[in-house]
Design a protein around this motif. Structure first.
Motif, PDB file in Angstrom:
ATOM      1  N   PRO A   1      13.371   1.357 -16.911  1.00  0.00           N
ATOM      2  CA  PRO A   1      12.437   2.231 -16.186  1.00  0.00           C
ATOM      3  C   PRO A   1      11.603   1.451 -15.175  1.00  0.00           C
ATOM      4  O   PRO A   1      11.317   0.269 -15.353  1.00  0.00           O
ATOM      5  N   VAL A   2      11.215   2.130 -14.123  1.00  0.00           N
ATOM      6  CA  VAL A   2      10.304   1.537 -13.144  1.00  0.00           C
ATOM      7  C   VAL A   2       8.888   1.596 -13.723  1.00  0.00           C
ATOM      8  O   VAL A   2       8.403   2.685 -14.068  1.00  0.00           O
ATOM      9  N   PRO A   3       8.206   0.473 -13.862  1.00  0.00           N
ATOM     10  CA  PRO A   3       6.847   0.483 -14.430  1.00  0.00           C
ATOM     11  C   PRO A   3       5.904   1.376 -13.629  1.00  0.00           C
ATOM     12  O   PRO A   3       5.980   1.429 -12.394  1.00  0.00           O
ATOM     13  N   ASP A   4       5.016   2.058 -14.315  1.00  0.00           N
ATOM     14  CA  ASP A   4       4.099   2.998 -13.658  1.00  0.00           C
ATOM     15  C   ASP A   4       3.268   2.317 -12.569  1.00  0.00           C
ATOM     16  O   ASP A   4       3.126   2.861 -11.463  1.00  0.00           O
ATOM     17  N   ALA A   5       2.700   1.165 -12.876  1.00  0.00           N
ATOM     18  CA  ALA A   5       1.825   0.493 -11.912  1.00  0.00           C
ATOM     19  C   ALA A   5       2.599   0.117 -10.651  1.00  0.00           C
ATOM     20  O   ALA A   5       2.099   0.274  -9.529  1.00  0.00           O
ATOM     21  N   LEU A   6       3.818  -0.356 -10.824  1.00  0.00           N
ATOM     22  CA  LEU A   6       4.641  -0.735  -9.671  1.00  0.00           C
ATOM     23  C   LEU A   6       5.028   0.486  -8.856  1.00  0.00           C
ATOM     24  O   LEU A   6       5.016   0.448  -7.617  1.00  0.00           O
ATOM     25  N   TRP A   7       5.334   1.572  -9.520  1.00  0.00           N
ATOM     26  CA  TRP A   7       5.695   2.804  -8.818  1.00  0.00           C
ATOM     27  C   TRP A   7       4.513   3.336  -8.006  1.00  0.00           C
ATOM     28  O   TRP A   7       4.664   3.694  -6.836  1.00  0.00           O
ATOM     29  N   GLN A   8       3.354   3.357  -8.610  1.00  0.00           N
ATOM     30  CA  GLN A   8       2.176   3.880  -7.911  1.00  0.00           C
ATOM     31  C   GLN A   8       1.799   2.996  -6.721  1.00  0.00           C
ATOM     32  O   GLN A   8       1.398   3.502  -5.671  1.00  0.00           O
ATOM     33  N   SER A   9       1.928   1.701  -6.866  1.00  0.00           N
ATOM     34  CA  SER A   9       1.602   0.806  -5.750  1.00  0.00           C
ATOM     35  C   SER A   9       2.608   0.964  -4.613  1.00  0.00           C
ATOM     36  O   SER A   9       2.250   0.851  -3.440  1.00  0.00           O
ATOM     37  N   THR A  10       3.857   1.251  -4.948  1.00  0.00           N
ATOM     38  CA  THR A  10       4.874   1.482  -3.919  1.00  0.00           C
ATOM     39  C   THR A  10       4.569   2.755  -3.142  1.00  0.00           C
ATOM     40  O   THR A  10       4.653   2.784  -1.908  1.00  0.00           O
ATOM     41  N   LEU A  11       4.207   3.810  -3.845  1.00  0.00           N
ATOM     42  CA  LEU A  11       3.840   5.057  -3.168  1.00  0.00           C
ATOM     43  C   LEU A  11       2.612   4.837  -2.278  1.00  0.00           C
ATOM     44  O   LEU A  11       2.582   5.302  -1.127  1.00  0.00           O
ATOM     45  N   ALA A  12       1.618   4.149  -2.801  1.00  0.00           N
ATOM     46  CA  ALA A  12       0.379   3.941  -2.046  1.00  0.00           C
ATOM     47  C   ALA A  12       0.608   3.135  -0.781  1.00  0.00           C
ATOM     48  O   ALA A  12      -0.091   3.320   0.217  1.00  0.00           O
ATOM     49  N   ALA A  13       1.588   2.242  -0.809  1.00  0.00           N
ATOM     50  CA  ALA A  13       1.857   1.383   0.345  1.00  0.00           C
ATOM     51  C   ALA A  13       2.647   2.075   1.436  1.00  0.00           C
ATOM     52  O   ALA A  13       2.776   1.546   2.547  1.00  0.00           O
TER      53      ALA A  13
END
Length: 285
Positions: A18-30
């Motif tokens: 799975p894609v870690p939540d923190a990494l996913w959210q930072s990718t969206l934010a960027a």
């Protein structure tokens, strides 16, 4: 070894990391054009990215060390065009993972630190061979790997203002290459969904696509020529779109996905055309 076995399994049987939540959210934010997606779209994109990362092999070149964040940034932008698409044969798709078949002709993604200078040759009408250098931010090879410049990928958020996105550009080329014979050059006319924009058959659909694209391409090339010869205002999009129909398709798709509002001002006919291609189910309603 585990990753290789997962790649060999049918998608329905895989258990990808799975894609870690923190990494996913930072990718969206960027990437504002990703964070603007609704929650359902973001969930679908995350699912596609998870399997995309399992299926593809990333290689850093010339000393570039790839991180999970870098690979996910590429995956998210590559999968963005797939969100609402039809299958590669024009059919409606229930399982979103089936959409990854659009990228099924290759595994390797080579990421360079910056642009690459490629040695090219061309033969003119008189049979004379000309050699030249071409600076590449990315390159998609038919039935082969895909190359990207991390320097370009890393600036995707800022580049969106000018309608640019190197990842989308190269992956759209892969779509355009579907169905062409080995050695042929893509022509900006990818396989279309069944019933495309209300057409009654594949021939009618292709003609509608080609006519609409040719009109927009001719107008863009004229605008570029007027700017170069007479000092008229330059078009908003990169002049590279005037090179040929395949590059026009790729460059305009960049803008369609990352700056739709501005794109619609300059290319209203293409918005309707691309909605029919990239969002066929919504367009049919």
């Amino acid at each position: 070894m585990i990753d290789l076995l997962q790649r060999l399994l049918p998608r329905s049987l895989r258990q990808p990391t799975p894609v870690p939540d923190a990494l996913w959210q930072s990718t969206l934010a960027a990437h504002p054009f990703l964070s603007a997606l609704d929650s359902t779209e973001q969930g679908r994109l995350r699912l596609l990215c998870t399997h995309f990362l399992t299926e593809k092999e990333f290689h850093g070149a010339n000393g570039l060390v790839l991180t999970d964040a870098m690979a996910l940034a590429i995956a998210a932008q590559a999968c963005l065009p797939l969100l609402h698409m039809h299958g590669t044969s024009g059919e409606a798709v229930r399982d979103p993972l089936k959409l990854l078949d659009w990228y099924g002709d290759f595994v390797g993604i080579v990421v360079q630190p910056g642009a690459v200078v490629a040695r090219r040759k061309t033969t003119d009408g008189a049979g004379v061979v000309h050699h030249y250098n071409e600076v590449l931010a990315g390159e998609a090879m038919d039935r082969g790997p895909l190359m990207l410049s991390w320097e370009e990928v890393a600036h995707a958020s800022e580049a969106a203002e000018s309608g640019s996105n190197v990842v989308i550009h190269e992956f759209v080329h892969k779509m355009d290459m579907r169905g062409i014979s080995l050695g042929e050059h893509p022509d900006g006319a990818p396989p279309l969904p069944k019933g495309f924009l209300g057409t009654r058959g594949a021939s009618e659909a292709r003609q509608l696509w080609r006519d609409t694209m040719q009109t927009a391409f001719d107008a863009f090339r004229e605008a570029v020529a007027m700017a170069e010869r007479f000092g008229a205002e330059r078009p908003w999009l990169d002049d590279y779109a005037a090179k040929d129909p395949a590059e026009f398709f790729a460059v305009t798709c960049e803008a369609y996905f990352v700056n739709r509002e501005r794109f619609a001002q300059d290319f209203p006919a293409l918005v309707a055309l691309y909605d029919g291609f990239f969002r066929p189910a919504a367009n049919a309603q």
